[in-house]
Design a protein around this motif. Structure first.
Motif, mmCIF file in Angstrom:
data_model
loop_
_atom_site.group_PDB
_atom_site.id
_atom_site.type_symbol
_atom_site.label_atom_id
_atom_site.label_comp_id
_atom_site.label_asym_id
_atom_site.label_seq_id
_atom_site.Cartn_x
_atom_site.Cartn_y
_atom_site.Cartn_z
ATOM 1 N N LEU A 64 47.647 57.704 25.134
ATOM 2 C CA LEU A 64 46.320 58.248 24.908
ATOM 3 C C LEU A 64 46.200 58.670 23.447
ATOM 4 N N SER A 65 44.988 58.601 22.923
ATOM 5 C CA SER A 65 44.722 59.152 21.596
ATOM 6 C C SER A 65 43.530 60.084 21.706
ATOM 7 N N SER A 66 43.471 61.049 20.816
ATOM 8 C CA SER A 66 42.445 62.074 20.933
ATOM 9 C C SER A 66 41.896 62.451 19.571
ATOM 10 N N ALA A 67 40.696 62.986 19.597
ATOM 11 C CA ALA A 67 40.025 63.509 18.409
ATOM 12 C C ALA A 67 38.926 64.449 18.904
ATOM 13 N N SER A 68 38.118 64.947 17.989
ATOM 14 C CA SER A 68 36.994 65.791 18.384
ATOM 15 C C SER A 68 35.687 65.127 17.967
ATOM 16 N N ALA A 88 28.474 72.689 17.898
ATOM 17 C CA ALA A 88 28.976 72.336 19.221
ATOM 18 C C ALA A 88 29.895 71.125 19.080
ATOM 19 N N SER A 89 30.952 71.116 19.878
ATOM 20 C CA SER A 89 31.894 70.003 19.797
ATOM 21 C C SER A 89 32.531 69.778 21.164
ATOM 22 N N MET A 90 33.141 68.607 21.323
ATOM 23 C CA MET A 90 33.813 68.264 22.572
ATOM 24 C C MET A 90 34.992 67.345 22.272
ATOM 25 N N GLU A 91 35.835 67.162 23.278
ATOM 26 C CA GLU A 91 37.017 66.323 23.125
ATOM 27 C C GLU A 91 36.660 64.848 23.221
ATOM 28 N N LEU A 92 37.464 64.018 22.582
ATOM 29 C CA LEU A 92 37.416 62.570 22.756
ATOM 30 C C LEU A 92 38.823 62.108 23.102
ATOM 31 N N ASN A 93 38.972 61.415 24.227
ATOM 32 C CA ASN A 93 40.251 60.836 24.634
ATOM 33 C C ASN A 93 40.075 59.342 24.819
ATOM 34 N N VAL A 94 40.965 58.564 24.205
ATOM 35 C CA VAL A 94 40.871 57.106 24.201
ATOM 36 C C VAL A 94 42.131 56.537 24.848
ATOM 37 N N GLY A 95 41.949 55.577 25.732
ATOM 38 C CA GLY A 95 43.079 54.921 26.368
ATOM 39 C C GLY A 95 42.590 53.798 27.261
ATOM 40 N N ASP A 96 43.546 52.975 27.741
ATOM 41 C CA ASP A 96 43.138 51.917 28.660
ATOM 42 C C ASP A 96 42.807 52.538 30.015
ATOM 43 N N CYS A 97 42.332 51.735 30.942
ATOM 44 C CA CYS A 97 41.849 52.266 32.219
ATOM 45 C C CYS A 97 42.962 52.987 32.985
ATOM 46 N N ALA A 98 44.205 52.471 32.939
ATOM 47 C CA ALA A 98 45.309 53.109 33.649
ATOM 48 C C ALA A 98 45.600 54.488 33.068
ATOM 49 N N LEU A 118 35.615 60.247 27.614
ATOM 50 C CA LEU A 118 36.698 59.283 27.769
ATOM 51 C C LEU A 118 36.188 57.936 27.278
ATOM 52 N N MET A 119 37.032 57.247 26.532
ATOM 53 C CA MET A 119 36.579 55.998 25.923
ATOM 54 C C MET A 119 37.701 54.963 26.022
ATOM 55 N N THR A 120 37.364 53.755 26.414
ATOM 56 C CA THR A 120 38.332 52.658 26.398
ATOM 57 C C THR A 120 38.415 52.089 24.986
ATOM 58 N N PRO A 121 39.514 51.418 24.598
ATOM 59 C CA PRO A 121 39.664 50.946 23.212
ATOM 60 C C PRO A 121 38.520 50.057 22.744
ATOM 61 N N VAL A 140 42.235 59.497 14.837
ATOM 62 C CA VAL A 140 42.719 59.955 16.135
ATOM 63 C C VAL A 140 44.230 60.139 16.092
ATOM 64 N N THR A 141 44.717 61.083 16.881
ATOM 65 C CA THR A 141 46.156 61.318 17.010
ATOM 66 C C THR A 141 46.611 60.835 18.376
#
Length: 774
Positions: A485-489, A499-509, A587-590, A601-602
């Protein structure tokens, strides 16, 4: 005073001019006292050791709490923290990039290593050169060009290195990579002391020192029976009772003074040994172990003074006449009432602090120290009465049993003195075990990490491509499953968003580890619901709204990535992720991630590993080092414990190891002294036909009976003291029976070992020619 000085001086002369017997007696006393003095000196050096370790650690600190990056100059150094772990031992690592001729040099180094070179601690150099360091060598691809000096290390076995690097100025992040112009001097922090931790440290200190004091008091009374005959001879030539006692005190003083000399030698030997030893991952340099001059002088004065006072106290009710000492007759039965006053007084001193816990200020250190000392001294006062009372009622049995019981009936005080030290040590250890077990839950918290889903986590710095890294981990030996997983704001403005929120990126699994997804294909975007703390996502996650990935704040300025919420935004309900947390935001797919957003992203990689594979964690850490030198590989554990609590417990175990060594050595010396006293008696019994097996068994019984009684008393007092200490900390009293039994077994094991070691000299003494005399 002049009469006292003359009498004491005469006693000292008798000790040194008493022939072979006198020298043997003096040597045994000196060794016994010396062992205690050595441990006292080591103990008085402990505060200085802790201070020096702290100063060394502080002098090499390379971090700041500043929110702004220091400007570059010829006085600055870019330094990166790349600590790692090898076989559960910490390895301190730093990459350095000097930016000018006057860049600060870390303590222990003469020059900066060039790019690709490293300077290592002696322990790390030895490890890398051994067969066991092969996997660590793969992780540290630098050439060794020198060793770190003692001033740059906190212990002789510390694993540490400094390596040269370049290109890190662009990676400064204020935490793992920083620009500094000096080492040390961190910002002052005011940390409130925890009264329970202070109590733990105080009780540990008292419990470890009490057995030492008891052993010294017992050692100055070696050779009591032969001394009685000498004292009777002094009365025969005209000395009065007071003078005779003072001369006896002078002999004890001689043994104590010789013990101070031997103890100092033992201390210097022990100091060098301590520099090569490591106990529970704690090591020191010999130079750390310098006793405080005030405490060293106190030991030098207290030990001889105690020798004189103990001897005078022991002879207070002994009638010494020209024809013998009345102690040979049946002694008057010991009184119980004053012996009970000691533990009762200790309980009375501790009682006012019952229920104080964490919330009512610090515990009164004088009452705590006095109460614990009185309870433990109560063990030494009660044990002679218990031994005398029990052995007086012992009767029939085999020959070995009768020999042992009769000997104990004649000299129960001597038997009790032999085991007093170990009884005090076991009582204190049981109390501490109960206290540590009772308060451990306050300083240990269960980890939220779900170890059924992952057992290791690797954090990647910004800009490291996630997919290639995940493939490398998937190909690593022992890795079963990889969740990347990778993340950013995401913020509502480019600069300083409201205002801000999380962003998490990864494949469907990977995303299914974070949320319950209705369906998932590459290119999908989901807004998470169900996280109670997340109040900004419902306001920001609206189709068509323009948002900014990785917005800038006041302390940092960079290029933000513009992103428009897609019209096909899906909803998903959050679930607990592998770390036990519920995530919010997007949540976002690549396939849906903008091209420019891949850099800020980290990455986070969760690994399920086959723990049956040897060194599987080292393979993972090596892969992490190949992916990026700043990648941080962590092993998950079921619980986490306070560092200060762990440090105190470690100090207890290290101190207990030293005290147990002293217990064994002192008991052995005491046993040898007792055998030497009975040399003619043993020879007489052998000459009359007594079997050696019978005599050996009788000696074992003579040790086992008082030890058994001592351990029962120690367990009782230890349980009482532990219960009171738990009540003081506001904890429910729960008896940790495995700990109680293990400490009791420890004491019994030490005695059994000492008995085995005393058998060879016992067999040598059991010969008829021992009846020869001069």
């Amino acid at each position: 005073m002049s009469q006292w000085a003359r009498d004491l001086a005469m006693g000292v002369r008798f000790a040194f001019t008493g022939g072979r017997e006198g020298w043997a007696r003096l040597l045994l006393t000196a060794v016994g006292v010396g062992l205690g003095v050595a441990l006292l000196l080591l103990t008085t050096a402990l505060p200085n050791t802790l201070v020096v370790r702290h100063e060394r650690e502080e002098a090499r600190l390379d971090y700041t709490y500043s929110q702004t990056t220091m400007p570059r100059s010829d006085r600055t150094l870019v330094i990166a923290d790349i600590d790692t772990t090898f076989h559960e031992k910490d390895v301190r690592g730093r990459l350095m990039e000097p930016e000018g001729a006057r860049a600060p040099l870390p303590p222990g180094l003469d020059t900066f290593p060039a790019v690709g070179d490293m300077v290592v601690s002696p322990a790390l150099k030895e490890l890398l050169g051994s067969d066991g360091g092969k996997l660590l060598r793969e992780r540290l691809p630098y050439r060794i060009v020198g060793t770190i000096g003692e001033s740059g290390l906190i212990g002789s076995h510390e694993l540490a290195y400094y390596a040269g690097a370049n290109g890190f100025a662009a990676k400064i992040n204020g935490s793992s990579v920083a620009r500094i112009d000096r080492f040390g001097h961190p910002p002052a922090t005011s940390e409130k002391s925890d009264p329970v931790l202070v109590l733990l440290a105080l009780v540990v200190f008292v419990v470890l020192l009490m057995p030492v004091a008891v052993f010294i008091a017992a050692a100055v009374r070696f050779g009591g029976e032969r001394r009685d005959r000498r004292l009777a001879a002094l009365r025969l030539v005209g000395s009065d009772g007071g003078m005779t006692r003072r001369i006896a005190a002078g002999e004890a003083l001689a043994g104590a003074l010789a013990g101070l000399v031997l103890g100092t030698l033992f201390f210097f030997v022990g100091r060098q040994v301590a520099g090569t030893a490591e106990i529970l991952d704690v090591s020191v340099f010999p130079s750390y172990l310098n006793p405080s001059p005030v405490l060293a002088v106190l030991v030098a004065v207290a030990v001889p003074a105690a020798a004189v006072l103990v001897t005078l106290f022991a002879l207070r009710q002994v009638v010494i006449e020209p024809l013998g000492v009345v102690r040979a007759a049946r002694p008057r039965q010991r009184r119980l009432w004053w012996r009970l006053l000691l533990p009762l007084g200790g309980l009375a001193m501790l009682y006012p602090m019952v229920g104080q816990g964490h919330d009512n200020g610090n515990f009164n250190q004088y009452l705590v120290t006095g109460g614990v000392i009185l309870l433990l001294v109560g063990v030494t006062a009660l044990l002679p009465w218990i031994v005398e009372t029990v052995v007086a009622r012992l009767g029939r049995g085999g020959v070995a049993w009768q020999l042992a019981v009769r000997r104990l009936q004649l000299s129960s005080g001597t038997a009790a003195r032999m085991v007093n030290g170990i009884a005090v040590a076991v009582a204190g250890a049981i109390a501490l075990q109960l206290l540590f077990a009772g308060v451990e839950s306050d300083y240990t918290k269960a980890s939220q990490n779900d170890l059924s889903r992952a057992q290791m986590q690797v954090n990647l710095p910004k800009g490291v491509p996630l997919d290639p890294a995940a493939r490398q981990f998937a190909a690593t030996k022992g890795v079963r499953k990889v969740t990347a997983l990778s993340s950013a704001s995401i913020g509502d403005r480019r600069k300083d968003p409201e205002a801000s929120m999380e962003l998490n990126v990864g494949d469907c699994a990977a995303l299914r580890e974070l949320a319950s997804l209705p369906s998932c294909h590459d290119g999908d975007v989901f807004a998470l619901t169900g996280a109670e703390w997340d109040t900004d996502t419902p306001k920001l996650a609206k189709p068509g709204r323009t948002l900014y990935i990785d917005p800038s704040y006041a302390t940092e300025r960079h290029s933000e990535v513009v992103w428009k919420v897609p019209a096909q935004l899906k909803q998903a309900r959050t679930i607990k992720d592998p770390t036990g947390s519920q995530r919010g935001g997007i949540l976002m797919t690549p396939g849906a991630l903008p091209d420019r957003a891949a850099e800020p992203v980290t990455g986070e990689i969760y690994l399920s590993i086959d723990q049956s594979v040897p060194d599987v964690r080292e393979y993972v850490r090596n892969t992490a080092a190949r992916v990026d030198v700043q990648a941080d590989a962590m092993t998950w554990a079921a619980s986490e414990q306070s560092n200060r609590f762990t440090s105190i417990r470690t100090g207890l175990f290290v101190g207990a190891a030293c005290v147990l060594a002293l217990i064994g050595a002192s008991l052995l010396v005491s046993q040898l002294e007792q055998l030497r006293e009975r040399k003619k008696l043993l020879s007489s019994l052998v000459a009359f036909g007594t079997r050696r097996r019978t005599l050996s068994l009788s000696v074992l019984w003579q040790t086992a009976i008082p030890i058994g009684l001592g351990l029962v008393l120690a367990s009782t007092v230890g349980l009482v003291l532990g219960a009171v200490l738990l009540k003081m900390t506001g904890q429910t009293v729960r008896v940790d029976w495995p700990s109680v039994l293990s400490m009791t077994g420890f004491g019994a094991a030490v005695v059994f070992l000492v008995t085995l070691l005393s058998l060879p000299p016992l067999l040598r003494l059991m010969r008829p020619d021992g009846l020869h005399t001069e």
